[in-house]
Design a protein around this motif. Structure first.
Motif, PDB file in Angstrom:
ATOM      1  N   GLY A 196       6.242   5.369  -5.571  1.00 42.70           N
ATOM      2  CA  GLY A 196       7.001   4.280  -6.182  1.00 42.70           C
ATOM      3  C   GLY A 196       6.107   3.178  -6.693  1.00 42.70           C
ATOM      4  O   GLY A 196       6.542   2.037  -6.846  1.00 42.70           O
ATOM      5  N   PHE A 197       4.840   3.503  -6.960  1.00 36.07           N
ATOM      6  CA  PHE A 197       3.889   2.493  -7.404  1.00 36.07           C
ATOM      7  C   PHE A 197       4.071   2.154  -8.886  1.00 36.07           C
ATOM      8  O   PHE A 197       4.909   2.740  -9.574  1.00 36.07           O
ATOM      9  N   LEU A 198       3.263   1.240  -9.365  1.00 34.77           N
ATOM     10  CA  LEU A 198       3.284   0.826 -10.766  1.00 34.77           C
ATOM     11  C   LEU A 198       3.072   2.017 -11.692  1.00 34.77           C
ATOM     12  O   LEU A 198       2.127   2.784 -11.532  1.00 34.77           O
ATOM     13  N   HIS A 199       3.947   2.179 -12.674  1.00 36.06           N
ATOM     14  CA  HIS A 199       3.804   3.220 -13.689  1.00 36.06           C
ATOM     15  C   HIS A 199       3.471   2.551 -15.029  1.00 36.06           C
ATOM     16  O   HIS A 199       4.164   1.610 -15.442  1.00 36.06           O
ATOM     17  N   LEU A 304      -4.304  -3.078 -19.237  1.00 36.54           N
ATOM     18  CA  LEU A 304      -4.053  -2.629 -17.864  1.00 36.54           C
ATOM     19  C   LEU A 304      -4.256  -3.770 -16.881  1.00 36.54           C
ATOM     20  O   LEU A 304      -3.437  -3.973 -15.973  1.00 36.54           O
ATOM     21  N   LYS A 305      -5.309  -4.544 -17.069  1.00 34.03           N
ATOM     22  CA  LYS A 305      -5.573  -5.657 -16.157  1.00 34.03           C
ATOM     23  C   LYS A 305      -4.451  -6.689 -16.218  1.00 34.03           C
ATOM     24  O   LYS A 305      -4.018  -7.217 -15.182  1.00 34.03           O
ATOM     25  N   ALA A 306      -3.941  -6.942 -17.405  1.00 34.99           N
ATOM     26  CA  ALA A 306      -2.834  -7.890 -17.554  1.00 34.99           C
ATOM     27  C   ALA A 306      -1.574  -7.353 -16.884  1.00 34.99           C
ATOM     28  O   ALA A 306      -0.811  -8.107 -16.251  1.00 34.99           O
ATOM     29  N   THR A 307      -1.342  -6.054 -17.015  1.00 33.16           N
ATOM     30  CA  THR A 307      -0.168  -5.438 -16.397  1.00 33.16           C
ATOM     31  C   THR A 307      -0.254  -5.519 -14.878  1.00 33.16           C
ATOM     32  O   THR A 307       0.743  -5.837 -14.206  1.00 33.16           O
ATOM     33  N   VAL A 308      -1.422  -5.236 -14.328  1.00 35.02           N
ATOM     34  CA  VAL A 308      -1.610  -5.311 -12.884  1.00 35.02           C
ATOM     35  C   VAL A 308      -1.452  -6.753 -12.393  1.00 35.02           C
ATOM     36  O   VAL A 308      -0.823  -7.008 -11.346  1.00 35.02           O
ATOM     37  N   THR A 309      -1.994  -7.710 -13.147  1.00 39.32           N
ATOM     38  CA  THR A 309      -1.848  -9.122 -12.776  1.00 39.32           C
ATOM     39  C   THR A 309      -0.386  -9.519 -12.716  1.00 39.32           C
ATOM     40  O   THR A 309       0.066 -10.175 -11.769  1.00 39.32           O
ATOM     41  N   LEU A 330       7.507  -3.349  -4.049  1.00 34.76           N
ATOM     42  CA  LEU A 330       6.557  -4.069  -4.902  1.00 34.76           C
ATOM     43  C   LEU A 330       5.248  -4.279  -4.152  1.00 34.76           C
ATOM     44  O   LEU A 330       4.922  -5.386  -3.718  1.00 34.76           O
ATOM     45  N   THR A 331       4.480  -3.219  -3.965  1.00 36.26           N
ATOM     46  CA  THR A 331       3.211  -3.314  -3.242  1.00 36.26           C
ATOM     47  C   THR A 331       2.099  -3.728  -4.206  1.00 36.26           C
ATOM     48  O   THR A 331       1.915  -3.101  -5.254  1.00 36.26           O
ATOM     49  N   PRO A 332       1.351  -4.777  -3.898  1.00 41.72           N
ATOM     50  CA  PRO A 332       0.322  -5.271  -4.824  1.00 41.72           C
ATOM     51  C   PRO A 332      -0.844  -4.302  -4.971  1.00 41.72           C
ATOM     52  O   PRO A 332      -1.082  -3.443  -4.121  1.00 41.72           O
ATOM     53  N   ILE A 333      -1.554  -4.455  -6.077  1.00 44.06           N
ATOM     54  CA  ILE A 333      -2.735  -3.637  -6.384  1.00 44.06           C
ATOM     55  C   ILE A 333      -3.925  -4.587  -6.383  1.00 44.06           C
ATOM     56  O   ILE A 333      -4.209  -5.259  -7.376  1.00 44.06           O
ATOM     57  N   GLN A 334      -4.630  -4.649  -5.258  1.00 39.23           N
ATOM     58  CA  GLN A 334      -5.641  -5.689  -5.083  1.00 39.23           C
ATOM     59  C   GLN A 334      -6.981  -5.179  -4.579  1.00 39.23           C
ATOM     60  O   GLN A 334      -8.035  -5.673  -4.982  1.00 39.23           O
ATOM     61  N   LYS A 335      -6.973  -4.208  -3.703  1.00 38.01           N
ATOM     62  CA  LYS A 335      -8.180  -3.815  -2.990  1.00 38.01           C
ATOM     63  C   LYS A 335      -8.655  -2.434  -3.427  1.00 38.01           C
ATOM     64  O   LYS A 335      -7.944  -1.448  -3.334  1.00 38.01           O
ATOM     65  N   GLY A 336      -9.894  -2.351  -3.931  1.00 43.74           N
ATOM     66  CA  GLY A 336     -10.450  -1.081  -4.327  1.00 43.74           C
ATOM     67  C   GLY A 336     -10.832  -0.212  -3.137  1.00 43.74           C
ATOM     68  O   GLY A 336     -10.891  -0.705  -2.001  1.00 43.74           O
ATOM     69  N   PRO A 337     -11.059   1.085  -3.371  1.00 39.55           N
ATOM     70  CA  PRO A 337     -11.003   1.716  -4.691  1.00 39.55           C
ATOM     71  C   PRO A 337      -9.571   1.813  -5.236  1.00 39.55           C
ATOM     72  O   PRO A 337      -8.612   1.834  -4.475  1.00 39.55           O
ATOM     73  N   PHE A 338      -9.496   1.876  -6.569  1.00 38.67           N
ATOM     74  CA  PHE A 338      -8.211   1.964  -7.256  1.00 38.67           C
ATOM     75  C   PHE A 338      -8.005   3.388  -7.759  1.00 38.67           C
ATOM     76  O   PHE A 338      -8.963   4.087  -8.110  1.00 38.67           O
ATOM     77  N   TYR A 339      -6.731   3.788  -7.783  1.00 40.42           N
ATOM     78  CA  TYR A 339      -6.395   5.158  -8.167  1.00 40.42           C
ATOM     79  C   TYR A 339      -5.371   5.161  -9.299  1.00 40.42           C
ATOM     80  O   TYR A 339      -4.520   4.268  -9.387  1.00 40.42           O
TER      81      TYR A 339
END
Length: 427
Positions: A196-199, A304-309, A330-339
């Motif tokens: 259910g993450f960001l698409h 992509l960076k703007a979308t994640v922000t 709505l789980t944030p995308i903050q800590k690498g590594p990123f997938y």
């Protein structure tokens, strides 16, 4: 759709499932309830999905390893029972033409290959149980052009579902169901797990509420530029998904695990192993920064960076102003590594078929039954509405194949399904 067929399925599927379980049990094959069903409030998916498995099989499913689980475990049980009953099984003997009498009743068929044909006479009737026409691109173009957008077809790797029986039936006077856009079963099976993450699409932009079933995700993805979409998440992904699935917040196909037995919970280590294989196969890309991730995805970096922000802002706010997804997802995308996992839509089956009535006969253009010719399973039509394969009710494809396979056999043999197959009381 013909709602009478849906009611036949609803009333008779329970007894037919019990019948299959009894047969499987004779051959050390068990059945269990699947816990990966969708658990959110967006729509109601009832937890009724079962799967068969061979005795002592390891149910810790990892990507690409399903030996001894599912229909592959059940089919040999049926085969052995057929042999015990004296049924002749003629493998590698394709049917090529129905035989009809002066009244157009089907009395048998011709099967085999050039210079080696066999005439098979049928005292009571012929049953079409050949599956769908998903590997026949010409038929898909004619009856379900939207299905041509699917990225892959993996359910029948032999490409054996070429619609031969449908064509033979039309040559004998039968017709396909009359709605002009047959339903297609299209799921995200050939790609990475969607969760259910960001698409995001090929432009690096979010385009949907990700809290929907895999069929809806596949259809939404196809409408994006070049049909490309990705699911994006960070290093906390396993904790996030386990909390959502085990906490009865979410789930479903390719969110909950493929062979997740009831009560076992979402297995983190198994999912890590599956993701490792996806990375190896190029279905998931991984990077230490969002810049690098975007480059590996082939999407615009700044977009992509703007979308994640923006997505992280919505997560912090606890309200999805853009698409209305539940705050718990709505789980944030903050800590690498990123997938980023590539979402690849897969045609499993064409869910439209031959014009069928509750006698399970094939019908002609005047809605009259072709005597002696029956149809069941994915080859049968009039079961799904135009273009719509609903995932709200699990078992609508495999379950109906099992149910109507048995019902058709009883009816073609001259039996009474109400005397032979128990009906469930529906309140």
């Amino acid at each position: 759709m013909d709602e009478r067929l849906l009611w036949m399925f609803a009333r008779k599927c329970g007894d037919c499932m019990d019948w299959a379980i009894d047969i499987a049990g004779k051959h050390d094959t068990n059945v269990t309830l699947w816990e990966g069903y969708y658990k959110g409030p967006t729509y109601t998916e009832f937890p009724v999905t079962h799967f068969f498995y061979n005795k002592n099989i390891n149910l810790d499913y990892t990507y690409g390893n399903s030996e001894g689980i599912g229909n592959v475990a059940l089919m040999p049980c049926f085969e052995e029972e057929l042999k015990k009953a004296g049924v002749t099984l003629m493998y590698r003997t394709p049917a090529v033409q129905f035989i009809q009498d002066a009244n157009k009743r089907v009395t048998g068929l011709i099967a085999g290959r050039p210079n080696n044909y066999t005439q098979i006479n049928a005292a009571k009737g012929v049953i079409i149980a050949t599956g769908c026409y998903g590997s026949n691109e010409e038929m898909r173009k004619a009856f379900a052009p939207y299905s041509l957008h699917a990225d892959a077809q993996i359910y029948f790797p032999t490409k054996s579902n070429t619609g031969d029986a449908h064509i033979m039936t039309m040559q004998a006077g039968g017709v396909m169901q009359k709605n002009d856009n047959h339903a297609a079963t299209v799921h995200l099976e050939a790609g990475a797990g969607s969760y259910g993450f960001l698409h995001v699409n090929a432009n690096g932009e979010r385009f949907m509420n990700e809290d929907v079933n895999t069929q809806s995700k596949s259809c939404s993805k196809e409408l994006q530029p070049h049909g490309i979409a990705w699911t994006v998440y960070d290093s906390n992904w396993t904790q996030d998904v386990k909390k959502q699935v085990d906490g009865n917040l979410a789930g479903g196909l390719f969110y909950g695990q493929m062979w997740q037995p009831w009560g076992n919970g979402w297995n983190v280590e198994i999912e890590k192993a599956s993701q490792a294989q996806h990375i190896k196969d190029g279905k998931v890309v991984v990077a230490d920064t969002l810049d690098e991730l975007a480059q590996k995805m082939g999407v615009p970096v700044e977009a992509l960076k703007a979308t994640v922000t923006r997505y992280n802002e919505l997560a912090a706010k606890g309200h999805d102003d853009d698409f209305g997804k539940r705050p718990e997802l709505l789980t944030p995308i903050q800590k690498g590594p990123f997938y980023a996992g590539r979402l690849v839509s897969t045609l499993l089956a064409m869910s439209g078929g031959l014009h069928t009535d509750p006698s399970l006969h094939v019908l002609d253009k005047n809605d009259k039954p072709i005597e002696g010719l029956y149809v069941c399973g994915a080859a049968a039509g009039d079961y799904f509405g135009s273009g719509d394969y609903p995932t709200i009710c699990p078992g609508m494809n495999h379950g109906r194949a099992l149910t109507f396979g048995r019902l058709t056999g009883v009816m073609a043999a001259g039996g009474d399904i109400d005397k032979t197959v128990k009906s469930m009381e529906i309140k």
